[in-house]
Structure formats: C-alpha cells, structure tokens
Write a protein that holds these residues in place. Structure first.
Motif, mmCIF file in Angstrom:
data_model
loop_
_atom_site.group_PDB
_atom_site.id
_atom_site.type_symbol
_atom_site.label_atom_id
_atom_site.label_comp_id
_atom_site.label_asym_id
_atom_site.label_seq_id
_atom_site.Cartn_x
_atom_site.Cartn_y
_atom_site.Cartn_z
ATOM 1 N N UNK A 189 0.821 -1.213 0.000
ATOM 2 C CA UNK A 189 0.000 0.000 0.000
ATOM 3 C C UNK A 189 0.853 1.260 0.000
ATOM 4 N N UNK A 190 2.007 1.193 0.629
ATOM 5 C CA UNK A 190 2.911 2.346 0.685
ATOM 6 C C UNK A 190 4.333 1.841 0.511
ATOM 7 N N UNK A 191 4.816 1.887 -0.729
ATOM 8 C CA UNK A 191 6.121 1.294 -1.044
ATOM 9 C C UNK A 191 7.279 2.281 -0.898
ATOM 10 N N UNK A 192 7.025 3.435 -0.290
ATOM 11 C CA UNK A 192 8.088 4.400 -0.037
ATOM 12 C C UNK A 192 8.990 3.859 1.069
ATOM 13 N N UNK A 193 10.214 3.529 0.712
ATOM 14 C CA UNK A 193 11.114 2.899 1.679
ATOM 15 C C UNK A 193 11.554 3.841 2.802
ATOM 16 N N UNK A 194 11.397 5.141 2.598
ATOM 17 C CA UNK A 194 11.681 6.066 3.693
ATOM 18 C C UNK A 194 10.678 5.863 4.830
ATOM 19 N N UNK A 195 9.406 5.634 4.455
ATOM 20 C CA UNK A 195 8.387 5.374 5.471
ATOM 21 C C UNK A 195 8.636 4.033 6.158
ATOM 22 N N UNK A 196 9.051 3.040 5.363
ATOM 23 C CA UNK A 196 9.381 1.736 5.941
ATOM 24 C C UNK A 196 10.526 1.863 6.940
ATOM 25 N N UNK A 197 11.562 2.617 6.564
ATOM 26 C CA UNK A 197 12.714 2.803 7.452
ATOM 27 C C UNK A 197 12.293 3.481 8.752
ATOM 28 N N UNK A 198 11.472 4.514 8.633
ATOM 29 C CA UNK A 198 11.014 5.237 9.823
ATOM 30 C C UNK A 198 10.173 4.322 10.719
ATOM 31 N N UNK A 199 9.314 3.505 10.098
ATOM 32 C CA UNK A 199 8.451 2.604 10.870
ATOM 33 C C UNK A 199 9.269 1.557 11.612
ATOM 34 N N UNK A 200 10.231 0.956 10.936
ATOM 35 C CA UNK A 200 10.993 -0.119 11.561
ATOM 36 C C UNK A 200 11.916 0.439 12.653
ATOM 37 N N UNK A 201 12.449 1.645 12.474
ATOM 38 C CA UNK A 201 13.284 2.254 13.504
ATOM 39 C C UNK A 201 12.457 2.580 14.747
ATOM 40 N N UNK A 202 11.275 3.125 14.511
ATOM 41 C CA UNK A 202 10.397 3.465 15.634
ATOM 42 C C UNK A 202 10.003 2.217 16.404
ATOM 43 N N UNK A 203 9.660 1.165 15.686
ATOM 44 C CA UNK A 203 9.222 -0.071 16.312
ATOM 45 C C UNK A 203 10.341 -0.700 17.137
#
Length: 331
Positions: A194-208
């Motif tokens: 749904x959201x393939x922007x890897x910057x968002x993925x990076x931010x999500x995984x770092x936060x988690x």
C-alpha cells in the motif's frame, strides 16, 4: 538469503467466476501453501466489494483451520473500528483453543469498504465513538488481563482462555502505527504493497525496534513470479489502482473505475482528483524476486515477508506462490 514467507489472500473473484469459486480457491491455496512450506496464511476483510469474497476473517479462519493441519492461519486483518475488542478477543481465543498454536490475530485500521458498508456495520449500535488506538489498547488488555482498575470495563474477562496468548499483529503503513504496536508489545506488519516508499518503511521499523526490539516486524509485499522475467512483467503491467483524493484531505485506493463510481455515489465528500497508478508489485522470475527481497532484507533487517499477489488469472497466481515458496526457509 532465505526468509520465512506467508501469504495474504483476499479471495479474489476472477472474471466469470463466483464468490463460491473464489472461496474454494482460497481453500485450495491454503492447502498448497501448507504443502509448500509457507509459515502463515492470512485472510482479509472487505465489505460490499464485488471482486473480493472475504468479508468475515473469523469465519474463514475457522474453516481453513479445519482444512489444514500445521500452517498458522490468521486475519489480515479484522477491521477493529467496527467491532467490540472484547468480542474479537473471545472469537480468536476460542479458535486458538480449537487449534492450539495455529491462530493469529491481525488487526487493521481501515474501514474495509465504503461509507454505506461502514454505516451498515455500525447500524443499531454495533459501532461507537471510541477511537481506534483506544480500541487496540483495550484489545491488548483483554488478551493479557491487564485492564486498569479505573477502566470502565474493569472486571470483564474474555473467556475461555487458551494456554498460550493469541499472537496479535497490527497492520499499518506508518511510523505512528508501528509505535502503537510496539507500545502494546504487539507484532507489526508494514503494508509495503500500500505504501512502497522505503523512507516510510525505514522510519516505521526504527520506531518499532527502538521501543520493542524483541517484537516481530514483517513486511507485506505485492509480488508475482513467473518462469521468465518477460512473462511476469507482461502480466503485472495489466494491473492498476485508482487513488481518490477528497477535499477533506482523505485519500483511498480502489482497484477499478466501477469502485471509483461506487465511492462517488456513497459519499458527500467532494473528489478533487483521481490518479491512475500501476500496482507497486515486485514482478519477475524467481531469481529477480529473490534479489528484490534480498535488498529489502539487507537494508532493513527484514526476516519475514507476507506476499500479496493481486493477479486474477487463477493458475498463474497459484503457480507464482509455488515458485516463490522456493525462497522460504523451513523451520
């Protein structure tokens, strides 16, 4: 590199087929997935949708558990904004007692349909104004028996209880969703399809991982494999999504122009823009797909993927899952 792999199946209704046909294909797919070594098989929740048959994950999960022996089966996900957290926990704890160690509860935040379906789900008081974050926290409390004494539901217990807590996964595509999951000690699935922007993925995984480093972080990707790169790319090229933007700032993705019109008919919101986009899909030969998975795994430390394959040709879709199973690690 090898990974644990799972499948997200939405029970798509192929052209000329019925909802019953789609559900029978879901049963066939989960049995094949078990045979091929997939780790988990999840089913989704969509309402008033003519091209998807999965409306009730808890019912379908029960049936699929009865048709298999070892694969983990879960929801991807139950749309919690429509339901009582207490009832959802009861349902999945009961399923877990019937199939110990195999049931997983995935929770989604989206409505799973347009406004009329949402109104119908909440008709007669089934819904309430309790915000999603609070619903999710309350669900966690019911599973872990941690309702605080000042909570209005203190003293309520979701029974019967299985020997092991039902694993909970929050589905999302933002750092805020990842933070909510981590704070509750829940697993998280990032919806890369749904959201393939890897910057968002990076931010999500770092936060988690900053909050809950021992939690399970899975990436859900749209992927399709064929014997050759050319065949896969040609098939994937035919699949589009339409992104609807409204004056209120809301956006929604749908699969067909008919769904765009259905949304228009069911809402008072003013549509400001409709964008046609190609589906963000990792499509190619098994070697190509593996290379793309390797890139994601190396860049973000991903050890597990859930694969969504939005291909309507039933045989090609089944063959893709067979080819992709070769990437999995058996544990």
């Amino acid at each position: 590199m090898t990974y644990k792999l799972g499948i997200l199946d939405q029970s798509p209704i192929s052209p000329g087929k019925t909802a019953g046909d789609a559900l029978r294909r879901t049963v066939e797919l989960v049995q094949k997935a078990e045979e091929w070594g997939y780790e988990r098989f999840w089913v989704s929740e969509h309402h008033q949708t003519l091209d998807l048959a999965g409306t009730s994950p808890e019912v379908l999960v029960s049936h699929l558990l009865a048709k298999t022996t070892s694969i983990k089966v879960g929801s991807g996900g139950v749309m919690l904004q429509h339901y009582s957290p207490f009832k959802v926990v009861e349902d999945f704890q009961l399923l877990s007692l019937l199939s110990p160690g195999r049931v997983e509860l995935g929770i989604g935040k989206a409505p799973g349909g347009f406004s009329l379906a949402t109104q119908a789900l909440r008709y007669g008081g089934a819904g309430s104004d309790v915000k999603f974050d609070e619903r999710f926290r309350t669900l966690h409390h019911f599973i872990h028996d941690t309702l605080p004494e000042d909570h209005e539901l203190y003293g309520a217990e979701a029974l019967p209880k299985p020997d092991e807590k039902v694993p909970v996964f929050l589905l999302g595509a933002s750092a805020n969703s990842a933070k909510l999951a981590a704070e509750q000690g829940a697993n998280f699935v990032y919806a890369h399809f749904l959201n393939s922007n890897n910057d968002f993925l990076k931010e999500a995984i770092q936060q988690y991982r900053k909050i809950y480093p021992e939690g399970k972080f899975i990436v859900a990707v749209a992927s399709f494999a064929a014997e050759t790169q050319t065949a896969a790319e040609q098939e994937a090229r035919d699949y589009k999504i339409y992104k609807i933007f409204t004056e209120s700032g809301r956006s929604m993705s749908v699969r067909t122009l008919d769904q765009v019109e259905a949304f228009r008919e069911q809402t008072d919101e003013i549509i400001t823009e409709i964008k046609e986009q190609e589906v963000e899909m990792i499509a190619g030969s098994p070697d190509f797909v593996k290379n793309e998975f390797d890139k994601l795994a190396s860049a973000f430390g991903v050890e597990e993927f859930i694969i969504h394959t939005p291909i309507l040709d039933e045989e090609k879709r089944l063959r893709s899952y067979e080819l992709l199973s070769e990437l999995a690690v058996f544990v």
